[in-house]
Design a protein around this motif. Structure first.
Motif, PDB file in Angstrom:
ATOM      1  N   VAL A 120       0.845  -1.193   0.000  1.00 59.12           N
ATOM      2  CA  VAL A 120       0.000   0.000   0.000  1.00 59.12           C
ATOM      3  C   VAL A 120       0.881   1.244   0.000  1.00 59.12           C
ATOM      4  CG1 VAL A 120      -1.585   1.376   1.418  1.00 59.12           C
ATOM      5  CG2 VAL A 120      -2.033  -1.050   1.060  1.00 59.12           C
ATOM      6  N   THR A 150      -1.158   7.474  -1.493  1.00 58.91           N
ATOM      7  CA  THR A 150      -2.476   7.205  -2.059  1.00 58.91           C
ATOM      8  C   THR A 150      -3.530   7.274  -0.958  1.00 58.91           C
ATOM      9  OG1 THR A 150      -1.591   5.803  -3.830  1.00 58.91           O
ATOM     10  CG2 THR A 150      -3.908   5.496  -3.252  1.00 58.91           C
ATOM     11  N   VAL A 151      -3.232   6.679   0.186  1.00 58.83           N
ATOM     12  CA  VAL A 151      -4.162   6.721   1.318  1.00 58.83           C
ATOM     13  C   VAL A 151      -4.359   8.164   1.769  1.00 58.83           C
ATOM     14  CG1 VAL A 151      -4.554   5.976   3.693  1.00 58.83           C
ATOM     15  CG2 VAL A 151      -3.518   4.404   2.053  1.00 58.83           C
ATOM     16  N   PHE A 170      -6.609   9.941  -0.750  1.00 58.88           N
ATOM     17  CA  PHE A 170      -7.977   9.435  -0.565  1.00 58.88           C
ATOM     18  C   PHE A 170      -8.605  10.077   0.663  1.00 58.88           C
ATOM     19  CE2 PHE A 170     -10.644   5.718   1.048  1.00 58.88           C
ATOM     20  CZ  PHE A 170     -11.736   6.036   0.255  1.00 58.88           C
ATOM     21  N   PHE A 202      -5.987  -0.853   5.378  1.00 60.18           N
ATOM     22  CA  PHE A 202      -6.079  -1.553   4.101  1.00 60.18           C
ATOM     23  C   PHE A 202      -5.328  -2.889   4.105  1.00 60.18           C
ATOM     24  CE2 PHE A 202      -6.852   2.919   3.451  1.00 60.18           C
ATOM     25  CZ  PHE A 202      -8.005   2.903   2.704  1.00 60.18           C
ATOM     26  N   TRP A 216      -1.211   6.822  -6.399  1.00 61.46           N
ATOM     27  CA  TRP A 216      -1.727   5.958  -7.462  1.00 61.46           C
ATOM     28  C   TRP A 216      -0.669   5.469  -8.446  1.00 61.46           C
ATOM     29  CZ3 TRP A 216      -6.306   4.655  -5.778  1.00 61.46           C
ATOM     30  CH2 TRP A 216      -7.068   5.588  -5.056  1.00 61.46           C
ATOM     31  N   ARG A 270      -3.788  -4.936  -9.225  1.00 63.92           N
ATOM     32  CA  ARG A 270      -4.360  -3.996  -8.268  1.00 63.92           C
ATOM     33  C   ARG A 270      -5.172  -4.763  -7.231  1.00 63.92           C
ATOM     34  NH1 ARG A 270      -7.880   0.070 -11.660  1.00 63.92           N
ATOM     35  NH2 ARG A 270      -8.665  -1.925 -12.443  1.00 63.92           N
ATOM     36  N   ARG A 299     -11.038  -3.547  -3.295  1.00 65.41           N
ATOM     37  CA  ARG A 299     -11.406  -3.396  -1.896  1.00 65.41           C
ATOM     38  C   ARG A 299     -12.812  -3.920  -1.640  1.00 65.41           C
ATOM     39  NH1 ARG A 299      -6.375  -2.712  -0.246  1.00 65.41           N
ATOM     40  NH2 ARG A 299      -7.553  -3.813   1.383  1.00 65.41           N
ATOM     41  N   LEU A 308     -14.253   5.102  -3.036  1.00 67.52           N
ATOM     42  CA  LEU A 308     -13.199   5.054  -4.057  1.00 67.52           C
ATOM     43  C   LEU A 308     -13.786   5.228  -5.453  1.00 67.52           C
ATOM     44  CD1 LEU A 308     -10.987   2.105  -2.741  1.00 67.52           C
ATOM     45  CD2 LEU A 308     -10.221   4.466  -3.059  1.00 67.52           C
ATOM     46  N   HIS A 348     -10.051   4.868 -11.268  1.00 67.43           N
ATOM     47  CA  HIS A 348      -9.429   3.692 -10.657  1.00 67.43           C
ATOM     48  C   HIS A 348     -10.454   2.675 -10.170  1.00 67.43           C
ATOM     49  CE1 HIS A 348      -5.652   5.743 -10.944  1.00 67.43           C
ATOM     50  NE2 HIS A 348      -6.000   6.694 -10.099  1.00 67.43           N
ATOM     51  N   TYR A 371     -10.350   0.188  -6.195  1.00 70.90           N
ATOM     52  CA  TYR A 371      -9.033  -0.422  -6.035  1.00 70.90           C
ATOM     53  C   TYR A 371      -8.110   0.494  -5.238  1.00 70.90           C
ATOM     54  CZ  TYR A 371     -10.501  -3.609  -9.752  1.00 70.90           C
ATOM     55  OH  TYR A 371     -11.184  -4.525 -10.500  1.00 70.90           O
ATOM     56  N   LEU A 372      -7.350  -0.099  -4.324  1.00 71.57           N
ATOM     57  CA  LEU A 372      -6.317   0.628  -3.602  1.00 71.57           C
ATOM     58  C   LEU A 372      -5.297  -0.389  -3.104  1.00 71.57           C
ATOM     59  CD1 LEU A 372      -6.776   3.603  -1.164  1.00 71.57           C
ATOM     60  CD2 LEU A 372      -5.070   1.821  -0.723  1.00 71.57           C
TER      61      LEU A 372
END
Length: 205
Positions: free
Chosen positions: A54, A58-59, A62, A95, A107, A144, A147, A169, A176, A179-180
């Motif tokens: 992860v 990106t987190v 988000f 995550f 990302w 990817r 989630r 998301l 995207h 997806y994460l």
């Protein structure tokens, strides 16, 4: 480009910040399915052993984009008290990662799919290479991470209540979808340890 393993990057089986991914057992195929992921089955010849990576940035992005939802959830969870923070940030451990990385743009981990990354131990980050050292630990990024509702509640942030992460998301990052994170597999020709402070670099092949 390189990016670093952060202090929250602990394996689910090793809480000291070191994840032993040696090749002593890599000759045997594992077919036990972890959770609901089929990443190994689809992308690693049926071997289900995968590493979940992860990107902390990106987190962070988000979290910043869904501030309205986070503040609403927080207010409901604590009876309207001021949270005392400029912003509410989700913890990357929500995550379920094996490894958390920093220093990578949000990302961009998706651009690594199909590529191989190599671990550079933090004591070797001076740029000097020792030809006598064994083959560095390498991961092949396979796909990817989709989630599910399983990450709706974070035991480390119970005041945030239940978040519909896949929906959020998809709503805020339709390019995207739900997806994460990315899945990776250990290169069978490599083995070793990964520690907090180590760096990844993309291998040119």
């Amino acid at each position: 480009a390189s990016y670093v393993v952060t202090p929250s990057s602990t394996s689910q089986n090793d809480h000291d910040g070191n994840s032993d991914t040696g090749n002593s057992q890599l000759n045997q195929k594992h077919t036990h399915q972890f959770g609901n992921t089929s990443s190994g089955v689809k992308n690693n010849n049926g071997d289900t052993r995968t590493i979940h990576i992860v990107n902390s940035n990106t987190v962070k992005q988000f979290s910043n984009v869904i501030q309205h939802e986070l503040e609403q959830q927080y207010n409901e969870g604590v009876g309207g008290r001021d949270n005392g923070f400029d912003s509410i940030q989700l913890n990357p451990t929500r995550f379920r990662p094996n490894v958390v990385v920093d220093g990578l743009e949000p990302w961009l981990e998706f651009d690594l799919i199909g590529k191989t990354i190599e671990v550079v131990p933090h004591q070797d980050n001076d740029g000097e290479e020792d030809q006598s050292k064994p083959t560095p630990l390498r991961f092949r990024i396979t796909s990817r991470t989709v989630r599910c509702a399983g990450i709706g509640v974070d035991p480390l942030q119970p005041e945030l209540g239940i978040l519909d992460v896949p929906k959020l998301l998809t709503k805020h990052f339709p390019q995207h979808g739900p997806y994460l994170g990315v899945y990776a597999v250990v290169d069978g020709s490599s083995g070793g340890n990964i520690c907090v402070g180590d760096t990844f670099r993309v291998v040119d092949e």
